[in-house]
Design a protein around this motif. Structure first.
Motif, PDB file in Angstrom:
ATOM      1  N   GLY A 123     -14.036  14.173 -12.771  1.00 16.36           N
ATOM      2  CA  GLY A 123     -14.063  15.602 -12.439  1.00 16.36           C
ATOM      3  C   GLY A 123     -14.799  16.445 -13.451  1.00 16.36           C
ATOM      4  N   THR A 124     -14.684  17.779 -13.287  1.00 18.69           N
ATOM      5  CA  THR A 124     -15.581  18.640 -14.048  1.00 18.69           C
ATOM      6  C   THR A 124     -14.892  19.790 -14.774  1.00 18.69           C
ATOM      7  OG1 THR A 124     -15.969  19.857 -11.988  1.00 18.69           O
ATOM      8  CG2 THR A 124     -17.569  18.178 -12.590  1.00 18.69           C
ATOM      9  N   GLY A 125     -13.625  19.684 -15.129  1.00 23.72           N
ATOM     10  CA  GLY A 125     -13.063  20.754 -15.945  1.00 23.72           C
ATOM     11  C   GLY A 125     -11.698  21.235 -15.512  1.00 23.72           C
ATOM     12  N   GLY A 126     -11.292  22.376 -16.104  1.00 28.24           N
ATOM     13  CA  GLY A 126      -9.961  22.912 -15.872  1.00 28.24           C
ATOM     14  C   GLY A 126      -9.920  23.992 -14.819  1.00 28.24           C
ATOM     15  N   SER A 127      -8.885  24.869 -14.926  1.00 28.86           N
ATOM     16  CA  SER A 127      -8.661  25.982 -14.000  1.00 28.86           C
ATOM     17  C   SER A 127      -8.602  25.508 -12.555  1.00 28.86           C
ATOM     18  CB  SER A 127      -9.782  27.031 -14.149  1.00 28.86           C
ATOM     19  OG  SER A 127      -9.796  27.546 -15.454  1.00 28.86           O
ATOM     20  N   GLY A 128      -8.007  24.347 -12.338  1.00 27.82           N
ATOM     21  CA  GLY A 128      -7.834  23.827 -10.989  1.00 27.82           C
ATOM     22  C   GLY A 128      -8.973  22.968 -10.503  1.00 27.82           C
ATOM     23  N   VAL A 129     -10.135  23.015 -11.189  1.00 26.56           N
ATOM     24  CA  VAL A 129     -11.299  22.264 -10.739  1.00 26.56           C
ATOM     25  C   VAL A 129     -11.009  20.754 -10.728  1.00 26.56           C
ATOM     26  CG1 VAL A 129     -13.693  21.660 -11.223  1.00 26.56           C
ATOM     27  CG2 VAL A 129     -12.922  24.012 -11.540  1.00 26.56           C
ATOM     28  N   GLN A 130     -10.459  20.263 -11.835  1.00 32.72           N
ATOM     29  CA  GLN A 130     -10.148  18.833 -11.931  1.00 32.72           C
ATOM     30  C   GLN A 130      -9.128  18.419 -10.877  1.00 32.72           C
ATOM     31  OE1 GLN A 130     -11.466  16.608 -14.624  1.00 32.72           O
ATOM     32  NE2 GLN A 130     -10.880  15.238 -12.969  1.00 32.72           N
ATOM     33  N   GLU A 131      -8.121  19.264 -10.689  1.00 34.38           N
ATOM     34  CA  GLU A 131      -7.085  18.954  -9.703  1.00 34.38           C
ATOM     35  C   GLU A 131      -7.660  18.873  -8.295  1.00 34.38           C
ATOM     36  OE1 GLU A 131      -2.889  20.858  -8.000  1.00 34.38           O
ATOM     37  OE2 GLU A 131      -3.716  21.536  -9.920  1.00 34.38           O
ATOM     38  N   GLY A 132      -8.511  19.843  -7.953  1.00 32.59           N
ATOM     39  CA  GLY A 132      -9.133  19.848  -6.632  1.00 32.59           C
ATOM     40  C   GLY A 132     -10.047  18.650  -6.440  1.00 32.59           C
ATOM     41  N   TYR A 133     -10.797  18.324  -7.488  1.00 36.35           N
ATOM     42  CA  TYR A 133     -11.706  17.193  -7.433  1.00 36.35           C
ATOM     43  C   TYR A 133     -10.944  15.881  -7.236  1.00 36.35           C
ATOM     44  CZ  TYR A 133     -15.304  13.866  -8.869  1.00 36.35           C
ATOM     45  OH  TYR A 133     -16.180  12.824  -8.902  1.00 36.35           O
ATOM     46  N   ASN A 134      -9.903  15.690  -8.042  1.00 34.10           N
ATOM     47  CA  ASN A 134      -9.126  14.454  -7.966  1.00 34.10           C
ATOM     48  C   ASN A 134      -8.484  14.289  -6.593  1.00 34.10           C
ATOM     49  OD1 ASN A 134      -9.782  13.888 -10.605  1.00 34.10           O
ATOM     50  ND2 ASN A 134      -7.841  14.603 -11.456  1.00 34.10           N
ATOM     51  N   LYS A 135      -7.999  15.379  -6.053  1.00 33.08           N
ATOM     52  CA  LYS A 135      -7.357  15.316  -4.736  1.00 33.08           C
ATOM     53  C   LYS A 135      -8.356  14.885  -3.668  1.00 33.08           C
ATOM     54  CE  LYS A 135      -4.753  18.091  -1.403  1.00 33.08           C
ATOM     55  NZ  LYS A 135      -4.178  19.436  -1.097  1.00 33.08           N
ATOM     56  N   LYS A 136      -9.558  15.456  -3.730  1.00 24.57           N
ATOM     57  CA  LYS A 136     -10.589  15.131  -2.737  1.00 24.57           C
ATOM     58  C   LYS A 136     -11.063  13.693  -2.874  1.00 24.57           C
ATOM     59  CE  LYS A 136     -13.175  16.370   0.677  1.00 24.57           C
ATOM     60  NZ  LYS A 136     -12.576  16.772   1.963  1.00 24.57           N
ATOM     61  N   MET A 137     -11.058  13.181  -4.094  1.00 26.90           N
ATOM     62  CA  MET A 137     -11.592  11.851  -4.352  1.00 26.90           C
ATOM     63  C   MET A 137     -10.583  10.731  -4.134  1.00 26.90           C
ATOM     64  SD  MET A 137     -14.756  12.218  -5.001  1.00 26.90           S
ATOM     65  CE  MET A 137     -15.137  10.583  -5.616  1.00 26.90           C
ATOM     66  N   GLU A 138      -9.357  11.057  -3.775  1.00 23.30           N
ATOM     67  CA  GLU A 138      -8.335  10.035  -3.566  1.00 23.30           C
ATOM     68  C   GLU A 138      -8.797   9.034  -2.500  1.00 23.30           C
ATOM     69  OE1 GLU A 138      -4.699  11.944  -2.564  1.00 23.30           O
ATOM     70  OE2 GLU A 138      -4.321  12.725  -4.573  1.00 23.30           O
ATOM     71  N   GLY A 139      -8.730   7.780  -2.821  1.00 26.60           N
ATOM     72  CA  GLY A 139      -9.083   6.732  -1.864  1.00 26.60           C
ATOM     73  C   GLY A 139     -10.566   6.425  -1.772  1.00 26.60           C
ATOM     74  N   SER A 140     -11.415   7.133  -2.542  1.00 31.19           N
ATOM     75  CA  SER A 140     -12.861   6.908  -2.456  1.00 31.19           C
ATOM     76  C   SER A 140     -13.250   5.496  -2.879  1.00 31.19           C
ATOM     77  CB  SER A 140     -13.604   7.924  -3.327  1.00 31.19           C
ATOM     78  OG  SER A 140     -13.467   9.221  -2.815  1.00 31.19           O
ATOM     79  N   GLY A 141     -12.606   5.002  -3.915  1.00 30.64           N
ATOM     80  CA  GLY A 141     -12.914   3.654  -4.390  1.00 30.64           C
ATOM     81  C   GLY A 141     -12.613   2.601  -3.334  1.00 30.64           C
ATOM     82  N   GLU A 142     -11.489   2.779  -2.646  1.00 32.18           N
ATOM     83  CA  GLU A 142     -11.109   1.830  -1.603  1.00 32.18           C
ATOM     84  C   GLU A 142     -12.111   1.852  -0.450  1.00 32.18           C
ATOM     85  OE1 GLU A 142      -9.191   3.885  -3.129  1.00 32.18           O
ATOM     86  OE2 GLU A 142      -7.513   2.748  -3.964  1.00 32.18           O
ATOM     87  N   LYS A 143     -12.573   3.057  -0.091  1.00 31.53           N
ATOM     88  CA  LYS A 143     -13.539   3.184   1.001  1.00 31.53           C
ATOM     89  C   LYS A 143     -14.852   2.505   0.648  1.00 31.53           C
ATOM     90  CE  LYS A 143     -11.743   7.525   2.898  1.00 31.53           C
ATOM     91  NZ  LYS A 143     -12.027   8.978   3.114  1.00 31.53           N
ATOM     92  N   LEU A 144     -15.281   2.684  -0.602  1.00 31.52           N
ATOM     93  CA  LEU A 144     -16.524   2.064  -1.051  1.00 31.52           C
ATOM     94  C   LEU A 144     -16.390   0.552  -1.032  1.00 31.52           C
ATOM     95  CD1 LEU A 144     -19.358   2.184  -2.223  1.00 31.52           C
ATOM     96  CD2 LEU A 144     -18.349   2.510  -4.483  1.00 31.52           C
ATOM     97  N   GLY A 145     -15.268   0.054  -1.524  1.00 26.39           N
ATOM     98  CA  GLY A 145     -15.026  -1.387  -1.525  1.00 26.39           C
ATOM     99  C   GLY A 145     -15.025  -1.957  -0.116  1.00 26.39           C
ATOM    100  N   LYS A 146     -14.442  -1.218   0.822  1.00 24.35           N
ATOM    101  CA  LYS A 146     -14.401  -1.658   2.222  1.00 24.35           C
ATOM    102  C   LYS A 146     -15.806  -1.725   2.804  1.00 24.35           C
ATOM    103  CE  LYS A 146     -12.318  -0.557   6.702  1.00 24.35           C
ATOM    104  NZ  LYS A 146     -11.452   0.405   7.455  1.00 24.35           N
ATOM    105  N   ALA A 147     -16.626  -0.716   2.491  1.00 23.22           N
ATOM    106  CA  ALA A 147     -18.004  -0.691   2.999  1.00 23.22           C
ATOM    107  C   ALA A 147     -18.801  -1.877   2.461  1.00 23.22           C
ATOM    108  CB  ALA A 147     -18.676   0.620   2.608  1.00 23.22           C
TER     109      ALA A 147
END
Length: 225
Positions: A123-147
């Motif tokens: 992610g890219t920082g504080g003030s909620g940015v990291q939290e929003g980023y992490n939430k959106k990225m949940e499961g991305s690694g699994e999707k890439l592995g599946k592809a």
């Protein structure tokens, strides 16, 4: 005595007024902090969404490159071999353009590297940015592995075919993939229509994909004759 009581009441009133002012100020700060946090989350989610999209496009390019290499090695018809080489070169060029763009944007996309890692950028920082980023990225690694697994399975399936049977199956696979690629690119052009540099990259890739789809279909027709 009455005068003393008046003073005490005046002091009490002043204290209460001060506390009320402090409370109002605290509420304002709390409201501003909440708004800042929500805005930060939105920024983080948007960043995560962009990373996911670029990753999806990179996975598509990687898939075409791997399939094209198989076509170069195993196709029996010289026309199919020649097409496979063009397909590989086209998607290597598209991938390099995407990699350069991502590097300029300080994005780290694992699908753009030569490894098969399934993690994405941080992610890219504080003030909620990291939290929003992490939430959106949940499961991305699994999707890439599946592809990656799906591509490997498709390659294994194609490797089992030989001669004209391979050529036809290869062209059918590529034709279907180009259709899916155009949908991915259409999604990006709609989502990022206000980003001129990225839009130009997507448009160039779409032109390439459309051209390869047309050529694959034409070769398929020739194989049937």
């Amino acid at each position: 005595m009455g005068k003393t009581n008046w003073k005490a009441q005046a002091v009490t009133a002043a204290v209460v007024t001060g506390l009320m002012g402090f409370a109002a100020h605290a509420n304002d700060e709390s409201k501003q902090d909440k708004q800042s946090m929500e805005q930060g989350k939105a920024v983080g989610e948007a960043a995560g969404k962009r990373v996911q999209y670029v990753g999806k496009l990179a996975v598509f390019n990687n898939r075409q490159i791997k399939l094209a290499r198989l076509g170069e090695e195993q196709a029996s018809d010289p026309r199919v071999k020649e097409f496979a080489t063009k397909l590989r070169e086209d998607h290597e060029k598209s991938q390099e353009s995407l990699r350069t763009w991502a590097q300029n944007k300080k994005m780290e996309i694992s699908a753009l590297s030569d490894s098969n890692q399934t993690s994405e950028a941080q992610g890219t920082g504080g003030s909620g940015v990291q939290e929003g980023y992490n939430k959106k990225m949940e499961g991305s690694g699994e999707k890439l592995g599946k592809a990656i697994d799906e591509t490997n399975a498709e390659i294994t399936k194609l490797q089992a075919k030989q001669g004209p049977e391979f050529d036809k199956a290869f062209l059918t696979r590529i034709t279907d993939d180009q259709k899916k690629g155009k949908e991915i690119l259409k999604e990006g052009r709609k989502e990022y229509k206000n980003d001129a540099s990225f839009l130009a990259l997507l448009s160039d890739t779409e032109t390439t994909v459309s051209g390869n789809e047309t050529q694959a279909k034409e070769l398929e027709k020739q194989m049937k004759k």
